[in-house]
Design a protein around this motif. Structure first.
Motif, short mmCIF file in Angstrom:
data_model
loop_
_atom_site.label_atom_id
_atom_site.label_comp_id
_atom_site.label_asym_id
_atom_site.label_seq_id
_atom_site.Cartn_x
_atom_site.Cartn_y
_atom_site.Cartn_z
N UNK B 10 11.74 -16.82 -15.62
CA UNK B 10 10.99 -17.08 -16.84
C UNK B 10 9.81 -17.97 -16.46
N UNK B 167 11.83 -11.17 -20.63
CA UNK B 167 11.86 -12.62 -20.74
C UNK B 167 12.37 -13.01 -22.11
N UNK B 168 13.16 -14.06 -22.15
CA UNK B 168 13.70 -14.52 -23.42
C UNK B 168 12.68 -15.42 -24.09
N UNK B 169 12.78 -15.52 -25.42
CA UNK B 169 11.96 -16.53 -26.08
C UNK B 169 12.31 -17.91 -25.53
N UNK B 171 13.48 -21.51 -25.23
CA UNK B 171 14.18 -22.47 -26.07
C UNK B 171 13.39 -23.76 -26.24
N UNK B 172 12.67 -24.14 -25.23
CA UNK B 172 11.92 -25.39 -25.34
C UNK B 172 10.49 -25.10 -24.91
N UNK B 173 9.64 -24.90 -25.89
CA UNK B 173 8.31 -24.39 -25.57
C UNK B 173 7.31 -25.52 -25.42
#
Lengths: 576, 179
Positions: B10, B167-169, B171-173
């Protein structure tokens, strides 16, 4: 950034914990985590206020190990967060599922060395399975949900979620479904390889002297029934790692006892003579193998572990299977034929008989109190039914040798990290997880002094644990090494203790001191009868050593046996 | 012996730290590590050249696969592959040797990207061996500055590995943790 939504970030933390089934957290408030604490009041979650954040992690660890649930820790930024590190490392080494939530300074001042700012995600990177820095309220639920999933899945372990103060104060909507964690699914073990299973079965069928090495993974995977079925059907004895104790019953006829550095001589001999080792949910730690080059030289090895990075790490193996132990054994069992290995079992019994000089119960009382006696009597007096939390050192090994654990999750001890100060907080956590269980905290005089402030936590929380302090006036295991390997130079190992009975009095708990074996049973009975936490100081023989012992770096068969002249007999004929 | 690993992760803060920390902690010797974007949004691709025994490399791969933000690890091993490195070399080039150096560059299909009074900057892309050879050839003239990217690698032939997950969204952007 303007943030709007029905919940504050702080509320989302507790909402998420509630939905994850969390009923208890262990923590200590502070500036950067204050919004979260402020929001806690509206939720049905018990908060256990510790006296030091390290103990909060050990409590959550004991809670998780005793129950199989995820332990949760809350602490503030800076020193609150750094105090977690030892506890996280302990949990990481022993695969305990934990979620630690720390407050962090506001995102606007991150990186400026603001008051109580430390880079806790950087610091804890090697001692957590994963960690997060969350700076927006909207990211809290996805991060926490994934943290729980990661902590529990695969090989369990601790996860830290660092949440800035403004993320706690900001607002967001709660979208539970959208936050469904998926990334941990990438790391589930691959499907079982039928060829590997077939090779394992062939080795099991043709083995004459097989041995199961039973590890912690059995409890984590819930594979007790499958392991026992395998052992009984194929007539294979099992040796246990320290963390494996209780995974399969000590009193089972096929149980040999603990292996490794302080394992019984017949167990280590069986490993060295075996022609097949079935390593189930264990990782060939150096305390288990001794000198690797001479480890189990005649044995083919089958290693089943959920963590593929453990396979072949220390010991080259013939069949390596990365997978959940329970489902792997379920796939294996239909191919395992009934076998009779009485010749091999008879050989081990002979070795065991050779060690069984006398039954420890019948040792003459020479006026001294031996720690081994304390452990043995404690086992007898509690019918072997207690949950025991031990610290690290000599008493830990004596407990492992003389308290025979039949039940799963009945021994809670720091194995991989060897963390002193673990026992008392871990025992408190275990008792909170399982209020119906009788919990004994067994600690040395050294380790107990590291975390005894948690006695007040037990009092404030109304938690009853029974405490046995094994006081020999030394940091005993280190002293033993000094005696054996450093020509008896006792550098910094003599240690003074406070008057533990008076100390108990200061905390408002029951305290007793025992220095003869004759007085032991009555003191134990009094402690058990006490409604609150009770403490017994056992003043034991000062320069007693733990045997057998495989010196560090020696091969398993090169152990130092119990001295013949010692009053401590080998335990071979224990009525286990 | 150098082993080439291709690692998809990611694209989020801290990933490079995690990978580097893992190699440091386990004592795996990194020969080179490059990282950049991929054909997919929010995914990064690393090429890591590890100097280690086969068994050690296998452990490194398993450790990488355990990382939450690692999507896929390929061990290129003996498979046919393209390995490319880019070097920028500033070499002392007085007027007397300048044409020799230009000829050398031509032989290596390297380009001159800067000319200063007494030096030339040469860019050369290719396999690590080719660049080593060019560097050796230029050394007698005096190398004033040398920068190399480290290897970027790709297996030859059709894409050999299964489709990696999207790719996953994140969690901590946040962007606070630097890579």
């Amino acid at each position: 950034m303007t943030q709007s939504g029905s919940y504050t970030g702080a509320q989302l933390i507790w909402e998420c914990l509630t939905r994850e089934g969390v009923t208890t957290v262990f923590g200590y408030p502070g500036g950067a985590i204050l919004p979260a604490y402020d929001a806690m009041v509206g939720f049905d979650i018990r908060h256990v206020l510790v006296r030091h954040e390290q103990s909060a992690v050990h409590m959550a660890d004991g809670y998780a190990r005793a129950s199989g649930r995820v332990g949760v820790v809350v602490a503030t930024s800076g020193p609150g967060a750094t105090n977690l590190v030892t506890g996280l490392a302990t949990a990481m080494m022993d695969s305990t599922p934990l979620v630690a939530i720390t407050g962090q300074v506001g995102s606007g001042v991150l990186g400026t060395d603001a008051f109580q700012e430390v880079d806790i995600t950087g610091i804890t990177l090697p001692v957590t399975k994963h960690n997060y820095l969350v700076t927006r309220a909207a990211d809290i639920v996805p991060a926490l949900r994934e943290a729980f999933a990661v902590a529990k899945s695969g090989r369990p372990g601790p996860v830290l979620v660092d949440i800035t103060k403004d993320a706690q104060q900001g607002r967001a909507e709660l979208d539970w479904e959208a936050a469904e964690p998926i990334r941990h699914l990438r790391h589930l073990p691959p499907p079982l390889d039928p060829a590997a299973l077939a090779r394992a079965l062939e080795l099991i069928r043709s083995a004459k002297r097989p041995l199961i090495l039973a590890g912690h993974g059995i409890q984590l995977s819930g594979a007790r029934t499958e392991v026992l079925t395998l052992a009984e059907r194929a007539d294979i004895p099992f040796a246990l790692t320290l963390l494996g104790l209780g995974a399969v019953p000590a009193t089972h006829p096929l149980s040999l006892g603990m292996m490794g550095m302080h394992g019984e001589s017949w167990v280590n001999k069986a490993i060295q003579e075996a022609d097949l080792l079935l390593a189930l949910g264990m990782r060939f730690d150096d305390r288990v193998t001794g000198k690797l080059k001479e480890y189990a030289p005649h044995a083919k090895k089958i290693h089943i572990d959920i963590d593929a990075s453990e396979l072949g790490k220390n010991v080259p193996v013939d069949v390596a299977i990365a997978g959940d132990l329970r489902s792997t054994l379920q796939a294996l069992l239909p191919g395992v034929p009934v076998a009779d290995r009485s010749a091999w079992l008879g050989t081990i019994r002979e070795w065991r008989g050779d060690s069984a000089v006398r039954d420890i119960k019948n040792l003459p009382d020479d006026g001294h109190l031996y720690a081994a006696h304390v452990m043995h009597d404690l086992w007898r007096l509690t019918d072997g039914q207690a949950v025991v939390a031990t610290d690290v050192g000599q008493h830990q090994m004596w407990e492992a040798q003389y308290y025979h654990h039949d039940a799963e999750r009945s021994l809670i001890t720091s194995g991989g990290a060897g963390t002193m100060g673990f026992a008392l907080p871990a025992g408190i956590g275990a008792k909170i997880a399982r209020p119906e269980a009788e919990v004994w905290v067994v600690a040395g005089d050294g380790g107990f002094q590291m975390t005894f402030a948690e006695l007040m936590t037990a009092v404030q929380e109304g938690v009853k644990v029974n405490i046995a302090i094994i006081n020999n006036g030394f940091l005993g295991m280190v002293r033993q090494w000094q005696a054996l390997f450093y020509e008896g130079r006792y550098a910094a190992t003599p240690i003074l203790s406070p008057d533990f009975v008076k100390l108990a009095g200061a905390f408002g708990i029951h305290g007793q001191c025992v220095d003869t074996r004759a007085a032991l049973a009555e003191a134990v009975a009094a402690a058990r009868a006490e409604p609150g936490t009770a403490l017994i100081e056992f003043r034991v023989e000062q320069e007693d050593s733990v045997y057998p012992m495989v010196p560090a770096g020696a091969a398993l068969h090169e152990m130092i046996r119990r001295p013949a002249a010692s009053a401590i007999a080998e335990t071979g004929s224990d009525p286990v | 012996m150098p082993h080439v690993l291709v690692v998809y992760t990611d694209d989020e803060p801290g990933v490079l730290t995690r990978v580097a920390s893992l190699f440091r902690r386990r004592g795996f010797n990194i020969h080179s590590l490059t990282v950049g974007p991929t054909e997919r949004p929010r995914q990064s691709r690393m090429t890591i050249v590890v100097d280690a025994e086969e068994a050690t490399v296998r452990l490194a791969v398993e450790h990488l696969r355990k990382q939450v933000n690692v999507l896929e690890v390929q061990q290129l091993g003996d498979r046919p592959k393209v390995v490319r490195d880019l070097a920028l070399i500033r070499v002392a080039a007085g007027l007397d040797v300048r044409s020799e150096i230009l000829q050398l560059a031509q032989v290596f299909r390297a380009n001159v990207v800067d000319i200063a009074g007494d030096s030339l900057a040469i860019e050369c892309a290719g396999g690590p061996d080719k660049i080593d050879a060019l560097v050796d050839a230029l050394r007698p003239y005096g190398i004033l500055e040398l920068g190399r990217t480290g290897a970027v690698a790709m297996a030859r032939g059709p894409r050999a590995s299964p489709e990696r997950p999207a790719a996953a969204p994140l969690p901590a952007s946040n962007q606070a943790m630097s890579v």
